[in-house]
Design a protein around this motif. Structure first.
Motif, PDB file in Angstrom:
ATOM      1  N   LEU A  69       0.828  -1.202   0.000  1.00 14.09           N
ATOM      2  CA  LEU A  69       0.000   0.000   0.000  1.00 14.09           C
ATOM      3  C   LEU A  69       0.866   1.256   0.000  1.00 14.09           C
ATOM      4  O   LEU A  69       0.555   2.224  -0.714  1.00 14.09           O
ATOM      5  N   ALA A  70       1.940   1.230   0.759  1.00 13.59           N
ATOM      6  CA  ALA A  70       2.845   2.386   0.779  1.00 13.59           C
ATOM      7  C   ALA A  70       3.438   2.619  -0.605  1.00 13.59           C
ATOM      8  O   ALA A  70       3.488   3.760  -1.100  1.00 13.59           O
ATOM      9  N   ILE A  82      -7.089   9.015   3.688  1.00 15.01           N
ATOM     10  CA  ILE A  82      -8.047   8.346   4.567  1.00 15.01           C
ATOM     11  C   ILE A  82      -8.073   6.891   4.112  1.00 15.01           C
ATOM     12  O   ILE A  82      -8.185   6.609   2.925  1.00 15.01           O
ATOM     13  N   ILE A  83      -7.947   5.968   5.056  1.00 14.92           N
ATOM     14  CA  ILE A  83      -7.940   4.551   4.716  1.00 14.92           C
ATOM     15  C   ILE A  83      -9.174   3.887   5.299  1.00 14.92           C
ATOM     16  O   ILE A  83      -9.389   3.923   6.512  1.00 14.92           O
ATOM     17  N   LEU A  84      -9.996   3.289   4.438  1.00 14.20           N
ATOM     18  CA  LEU A  84     -11.164   2.529   4.874  1.00 14.20           C
ATOM     19  C   LEU A  84     -10.919   1.072   4.520  1.00 14.20           C
ATOM     20  O   LEU A  84     -10.752   0.731   3.351  1.00 14.20           O
ATOM     21  N   GLY A  85     -10.871   0.214   5.534  1.00 11.89           N
ATOM     22  CA  GLY A  85     -10.610  -1.191   5.286  1.00 11.89           C
ATOM     23  C   GLY A  85     -11.705  -2.088   5.826  1.00 11.89           C
ATOM     24  O   GLY A  85     -12.258  -1.835   6.897  1.00 11.89           O
ATOM     25  N   ASP A  99       2.801   1.148  10.922  1.00 13.45           N
ATOM     26  CA  ASP A  99       4.100   1.191  10.242  1.00 13.45           C
ATOM     27  C   ASP A  99       4.352   2.505   9.501  1.00 13.45           C
ATOM     28  O   ASP A  99       5.506   2.894   9.309  1.00 13.45           O
ATOM     29  N   TYR A 100       3.283   3.173   9.082  1.00 12.19           N
ATOM     30  CA  TYR A 100       3.399   4.418   8.321  1.00 12.19           C
ATOM     31  C   TYR A 100       2.441   5.483   8.882  1.00 12.19           C
ATOM     32  O   TYR A 100       1.557   5.974   8.169  1.00 12.19           O
ATOM     33  N   PRO A 101       2.569   5.832  10.150  1.00  3.49           N
ATOM     34  CA  PRO A 101       1.586   6.722  10.791  1.00  3.49           C
ATOM     35  C   PRO A 101       1.406   8.073  10.111  1.00  3.49           C
ATOM     36  O   PRO A 101       0.298   8.620  10.088  1.00  3.49           O
ATOM     37  N   GLU A 102       2.489   8.590   9.535  1.00  2.00           N
ATOM     38  CA  GLU A 102       2.420   9.912   8.915  1.00  2.00           C
ATOM     39  C   GLU A 102       1.621   9.907   7.611  1.00  2.00           C
ATOM     40  O   GLU A 102       1.274  10.971   7.091  1.00  2.00           O
ATOM     41  N   ARG A 103       1.273   8.725   7.114  1.00  2.00           N
ATOM     42  CA  ARG A 103       0.583   8.617   5.835  1.00  2.00           C
ATOM     43  C   ARG A 103      -0.925   8.420   5.987  1.00  2.00           C
ATOM     44  O   ARG A 103      -1.633   8.263   4.991  1.00  2.00           O
ATOM     45  N   ILE A 168      -1.657   4.732  17.585  1.00  2.00           N
ATOM     46  CA  ILE A 168      -2.390   5.343  16.470  1.00  2.00           C
ATOM     47  C   ILE A 168      -2.934   6.698  16.888  1.00  2.00           C
ATOM     48  O   ILE A 168      -3.704   6.796  17.844  1.00  2.00           O
ATOM     49  N   LYS A 169      -2.529   7.727  16.192  1.00  2.00           N
ATOM     50  CA  LYS A 169      -2.976   9.091  16.507  1.00  2.00           C
ATOM     51  C   LYS A 169      -4.060   9.599  15.563  1.00  2.00           C
ATOM     52  O   LYS A 169      -4.703  10.608  15.834  1.00  2.00           O
ATOM     53  N   ALA A 170      -4.240   8.920  14.435  1.00  2.00           N
ATOM     54  CA  ALA A 170      -5.240   9.356  13.458  1.00  2.00           C
ATOM     55  C   ALA A 170      -6.646   9.127  14.008  1.00  2.00           C
ATOM     56  O   ALA A 170      -6.888   8.149  14.728  1.00  2.00           O
TER      57      ALA A 170
END
Length: 229
Positions: A69-70, A82-85, A99-103, A168-170
């Motif tokens: 995904l990255a 925004i990621i919807l899974g 693994d990629y919090p800034e993304r 997770i901060k998002a």
């Protein structure tokens, strides 16, 4: 990333990436793509070895899918989304957020689980039996090997500890059906482990996005609207 993922795209604006579940493809979200594309750049990729995306040679794991995904986002010039899974897609989204919090701008986690114990046993037992059976024939049949890999994702993965989610901060919405195959206690554990996550349990089964799209979409849209305030 050793492969190029197939994807469908519609709309413009802030990127919203939709991650499907095990054995499916991006078309699972046909009830969401049209609606969400009115306000977002909606992108629905097929995970490695699913739909029209090639299998490649890299490991068939949740962590590898997050890495894919990255690379996929890099290829589209997307730094943050925004990621919807859904289901395994939610598991990929959680791993990706760690693994990629800034993304990650925000997370919508539908029917995800932290480990196989989060799935109700009446669902998990046939999966485990199927995995053992396909493992026997995997060396002689490419089809059996493919089934073994898909089932293996549900038998051996994911492997996320609840305390990890505290990183997770998002903003996050955790959403599941009243008759979900994921244990209600497990869904609540996920929501309670992500700081300030919103929990929504709506009438329906594991496949609420496909079977109850209007209700599902309303919950997601209300969550996304709050992000803009």
């Amino acid at each position: 990333m050793d492969i190029a993922l197939h994807y469908e795209e519609k709309g413009a604006g802030e990127p919203l990436i939709l991650l499907h579940g095990n054995g499916e493809d991006g078309s699972y979200f046909k009830g969401q793509i049209e609606r969400f594309s009115e306000h977002y750049r909606v992108i629905a990729p097929d995970t490695r070895g699913h739909g029209r995306s090639p299998r490649g040679s890299a490991p068939f794991t949740i962590r590898q899918f997050a890495e894919d995904l990255a690379g996929f986002m890099d290829g589209l010039g997307i730094s943050r989304a925004i990621i919807l899974g859904f289901s395994d897609g939610a598991n990929i989204a959680m791993r990706f957020a760690l693994d990629y919090p800034e993304r990650v701008r925000a997370l919508v986690l539908n029917g995800g689980n932290l480990d196989p114990s989060g799935i109700k046993r009446r669902v998990q037992i046939p999966i485990e039996l199927g995995y053992r059976l396909t493992k026997i024939f995997a060396g002689r049949s490419a089809e059996a090997k493919g089934h073994m890999e898909l089932l293996g994702l549900m038998v051996n993965e994911p492997n996320i500890r609840p305390k990890e989610l505290g990183a997770i901060k998002a903003p996050a919405l955790v959403i599941a059906g009243t008759r979900d195959m994921v244990k209600d206690s497990h869904t609540r554990l996920i929501a309670g482990s992500i700081p300030e996550a919103k929990l929504s349990i709506i009438e329906g089964d594991h496949f609420i996005a496909a079977r109850e799209p209007e209700r599902f979409n309303r919950e997601v849209q209300e969550f996304l609207r709050r992000l803009k305030r």
